[in-house]
Write a protein that holds these residues in place. Structure first.
Motif, PDB file in Angstrom:
ATOM      1  N   PRO A 130       3.560   2.143   4.874  1.00 50.19           N
ATOM      2  CA  PRO A 130       3.657   1.241   3.569  1.00 50.19           C
ATOM      3  C   PRO A 130       2.284   1.117   3.106  1.00 50.19           C
ATOM      4  O   PRO A 130       1.193   1.030   3.855  1.00 50.19           O
ATOM      5  N   ARG A 131       2.116   1.212   1.841  1.00 48.57           N
ATOM      6  CA  ARG A 131       0.873   1.111   1.096  1.00 48.57           C
ATOM      7  C   ARG A 131       0.992   0.394  -0.174  1.00 48.57           C
ATOM      8  O   ARG A 131       1.990   0.155  -0.862  1.00 48.57           O
ATOM      9  N   ASP A 132      -0.100  -0.587  -0.521  1.00 42.84           N
ATOM     10  CA  ASP A 132       0.017  -1.001  -1.821  1.00 42.84           C
ATOM     11  C   ASP A 132      -0.233  -0.273  -2.800  1.00 42.84           C
ATOM     12  O   ASP A 132      -0.931   0.973  -2.658  1.00 42.84           O
ATOM     13  N   PHE A 133      -0.181  -0.552  -4.232  1.00 43.47           N
ATOM     14  CA  PHE A 133      -0.328   0.302  -5.157  1.00 43.47           C
ATOM     15  C   PHE A 133      -1.653   0.635  -5.624  1.00 43.47           C
ATOM     16  O   PHE A 133      -2.173   1.739  -6.193  1.00 43.47           O
ATOM     17  N   GLY A 134      -2.510  -0.345  -5.246  1.00 42.85           N
ATOM     18  CA  GLY A 134      -3.963  -0.007  -5.352  1.00 42.85           C
ATOM     19  C   GLY A 134      -4.543   1.195  -4.717  1.00 42.85           C
ATOM     20  O   GLY A 134      -5.383   2.227  -5.029  1.00 42.85           O
ATOM     21  N   GLU A 135      -3.944   1.288  -3.234  1.00 44.81           N
ATOM     22  CA  GLU A 135      -4.481   2.277  -2.343  1.00 44.81           C
ATOM     23  C   GLU A 135      -3.626   3.703  -2.777  1.00 44.81           C
ATOM     24  O   GLU A 135      -4.361   4.518  -2.928  1.00 44.81           O
ATOM     25  N   LEU A 136      -2.465   3.323  -3.310  1.00 45.93           N
ATOM     26  CA  LEU A 136      -1.618   4.482  -3.463  1.00 45.93           C
ATOM     27  C   LEU A 136      -2.199   5.024  -4.669  1.00 45.93           C
ATOM     28  O   LEU A 136      -2.292   6.436  -4.869  1.00 45.93           O
ATOM     29  N   ARG A 137      -2.433   4.506  -5.834  1.00 43.16           N
ATOM     30  CA  ARG A 137      -3.176   5.070  -6.976  1.00 43.16           C
ATOM     31  C   ARG A 137      -4.294   5.727  -6.694  1.00 43.16           C
ATOM     32  O   ARG A 137      -4.600   7.169  -7.169  1.00 43.16           O
ATOM     33  N   ARG A 138      -5.315   5.366  -5.897  1.00 42.66           N
ATOM     34  CA  ARG A 138      -6.409   5.926  -5.268  1.00 42.66           C
ATOM     35  C   ARG A 138      -6.129   7.101  -4.816  1.00 42.66           C
ATOM     36  O   ARG A 138      -7.106   8.236  -5.210  1.00 42.66           O
ATOM     37  N   LEU A 139      -5.386   7.129  -3.858  1.00 43.63           N
ATOM     38  CA  LEU A 139      -5.143   8.496  -3.250  1.00 43.63           C
ATOM     39  C   LEU A 139      -4.632   9.619  -3.971  1.00 43.63           C
ATOM     40  O   LEU A 139      -4.828  10.758  -3.917  1.00 43.63           O
ATOM     41  N   LEU A 140      -3.807   9.230  -4.878  1.00 44.79           N
ATOM     42  CA  LEU A 140      -2.990  10.009  -5.741  1.00 44.79           C
ATOM     43  C   LEU A 140      -4.020  10.677  -6.768  1.00 44.79           C
ATOM     44  O   LEU A 140      -3.967  11.757  -7.249  1.00 44.79           O
ATOM     45  N   GLN A 141      -4.858   9.735  -7.386  1.00 43.82           N
ATOM     46  CA  GLN A 141      -5.898  10.138  -8.303  1.00 43.82           C
ATOM     47  C   GLN A 141      -7.035  10.968  -7.731  1.00 43.82           C
ATOM     48  O   GLN A 141      -7.341  11.955  -8.190  1.00 43.82           O
ATOM     49  N   LEU A 162      11.837   2.754  -3.595  1.00 41.27           N
ATOM     50  CA  LEU A 162      10.893   1.806  -2.868  1.00 41.27           C
ATOM     51  C   LEU A 162      11.137   0.363  -2.796  1.00 41.27           C
ATOM     52  O   LEU A 162      11.840  -0.119  -3.769  1.00 41.27           O
ATOM     53  N   VAL A 163      10.878  -0.063  -1.788  1.00 42.53           N
ATOM     54  CA  VAL A 163      11.101  -1.595  -1.414  1.00 42.53           C
ATOM     55  C   VAL A 163       9.972  -2.384  -1.013  1.00 42.53           C
ATOM     56  O   VAL A 163       8.899  -1.564  -0.404  1.00 42.53           O
ATOM     57  N   MET A 164       9.597  -3.546  -1.382  1.00 39.34           N
ATOM     58  CA  MET A 164       8.523  -4.078  -1.147  1.00 39.34           C
ATOM     59  C   MET A 164       8.484  -4.884   0.284  1.00 39.34           C
ATOM     60  O   MET A 164       9.701  -5.296   0.600  1.00 39.34           O
ATOM     61  N   VAL A 165       7.524  -4.854   1.145  1.00 34.41           N
ATOM     62  CA  VAL A 165       7.384  -5.005   2.686  1.00 34.41           C
ATOM     63  C   VAL A 165       7.219  -6.708   2.563  1.00 34.41           C
ATOM     64  O   VAL A 165       6.004  -7.065   2.161  1.00 34.41           O
ATOM     65  N   PRO A 166       8.050  -7.338   3.098  1.00 35.99           N
ATOM     66  CA  PRO A 166       7.923  -8.902   3.157  1.00 35.99           C
ATOM     67  C   PRO A 166       6.808  -9.172   4.324  1.00 35.99           C
ATOM     68  O   PRO A 166       6.581  -8.428   5.253  1.00 35.99           O
ATOM     69  N   THR A 167       6.422 -10.345   4.008  1.00 34.46           N
ATOM     70  CA  THR A 167       5.322 -10.997   4.972  1.00 34.46           C
ATOM     71  C   THR A 167       5.583 -12.379   5.376  1.00 34.46           C
ATOM     72  O   THR A 167       6.873 -13.007   4.976  1.00 34.46           O
ATOM     73  N   ASP A 168       4.947 -13.378   6.000  1.00 34.34           N
ATOM     74  CA  ASP A 168       5.069 -14.689   6.172  1.00 34.34           C
ATOM     75  C   ASP A 168       4.560 -15.643   5.273  1.00 34.34           C
ATOM     76  O   ASP A 168       4.448 -16.745   5.499  1.00 34.34           O
TER      77      ASP A 168
END
Length: 362
Positions: A130-141, A162-168
């Motif tokens: 799983p990745r956040d979209f900041g990281e994903l956009r950078r890799l795709l760019q 896609l689904v968002m990954v829950p945390t505490d």
């Protein structure tokens, strides 16, 4: 053909949205009955469930999210919703045409982008972890340097399930959340269901409703033909303006004099967004005070079943204040009931505050 008054439509919708009385049910069942909950911000469904489910506590939703029984994902109108995992798996494929339209309608973001190349790369990156979209956009760019950065993110968010990954975190998700491939997260393929089933689910949660209403909720055109095909299975009514309304046989349609208690809704609640004709819950002259020019949908409170004003919580150190702004003067009994309900909501939202205060802006 029976004509349903505005108040009758109001009570029917409130009954299905669990707003005539808090109901004894679990989180997964509640979210499914509501046909999903708007979840642009993670905290909103917590308020929405508190106002609908008897004895709801935040840990109930946390548990359902971590057990992967409820997911937060892009759904109707290309917006984030909270849905049961089963409903997501069934409904997400039916929404594919509407979500594809999001891309075709934004040439400023997607011109020159080859989705047949972008999406497999994005899927492989998300298959790794799983990745956040900041990281994903950078890799795709890096892979597609000529593509619009925002367009890459928007395309992946809407075109890949896609689904968002829950945390505490307190409201289940951090401000910058990671996304996972839905089939990997759920451990199964998204089998999908016919669009007719999604329309029936809408009617169960928001009917009686017109084709235009269903299209507003789903962000999907062409539903008049779908409802015409379902006509033999449905009951048909008219509203006071003569519009044709469809509903499930035997669905709740309480009398218009059924008591509707004080209730508080979070921002973006589907109750005020799920119909093209919204007078069943809010007067036309008040809509501009709820939906802002930048399309923010304010938190609202209900009295006698209708939206009567907006509310917000302010926190300063250990003091939490819930402020209510009514659209017009209210009776003393309404003020008393709404004040009591607001105090309970504030206690739920700000349990660590030393001082809780409810104020009216008049």
């Amino acid at each position: 053909m029976e004509t349903l008054t505005t108040r009758r439509l109001n009570r029917a919708t409130l009954a299905r949205q669990m707003l005539l009385a808090r109901e004894k049910t679990d989180v997964v069942t509640a979210v499914s009955r509501l046909a999903g909950m708007q979840a642009q911000e993670a905290r909103h469904p917590f308020t929405g469930l508190w106002t609908r489910v008897e004895g709801f506590r935040p840990e109930h939703l946390h548990r359902a999210l971590h057990d992967r029984l409820v997911v937060r994902a892009t759904m109707m109108r290309a917006t984030l919703h909270l849905t049961s995992a089963a409903d997501y798996a069934a409904a997400r494929p039916a929404l594919r045409p509407a979500l594809a339209h999001v891309v075709s309608g934004r040439s400023d973001l997607f011109d020159g982008m080859d989705l047949d190349k972008v999406l497999p790369v994005a899927r492989e990156l998300l298959r790794e972890r799983p990745r956040d979209f900041g990281e994903l956009r950078r890799l795709l760019q890096e892979e597609f340097p000529e593509a619009n950065d925002r367009g890459l993110g928007h395309a992946v968010r809407t075109q890949l399930p896609l689904v968002m990954v829950p945390t505490d975190d307190r409201w289940g998700f951090p401000r910058i959340a990671r996304f996972a491939l839905a089939d990997l997260w759920l451990g199964s393929t998204l089998a999908g269901e016919p669009i007719e089933e999604l329309v029936l689910r809408y009617l169960a949660a928001f009917g009686p409703a017109s084709a235009a209403d269903a299209q507003t909720w789903m962000g999907h055109k062409g539903l008049k033909a779908v409802l015409d095909g379902l006509r033999p299975r449905l009951e048909v009514f008219r509203d006071e303006r003569g519009r044709e309304l469809f509903d499930l046989p035997g669905a709740p349609r309480p009398a218009e004099d059924v008591v509707a208690p004080a209730r508080f809704l979070p921002e973006f609640d589907n109750l005020v967004l799920a119909h093209a004709a919204r007078t069943r819950v809010i007067a036309d002259e008040h809509r501009s005070r709820v939906v802002t020019k930048n399309l923010r949908v304010r938190a609202t409170f209900l009295w006698d079943g209708f939206v009567r004003g907006t509310w917000q919580v302010e926190r300063k150190r250990k003091v939490a204040t819930l402020r209510m702004a009514p659209f017009e003067p209210l009776t003393s009994s309404a003020v008393s009931a709404l004040t009591d309900e607001a105090a309970e909501l504030l206690r739920f939202l700000e349990p660590d505050a030393a001082t809780l205060d409810v104020q009216w802006d008049v």
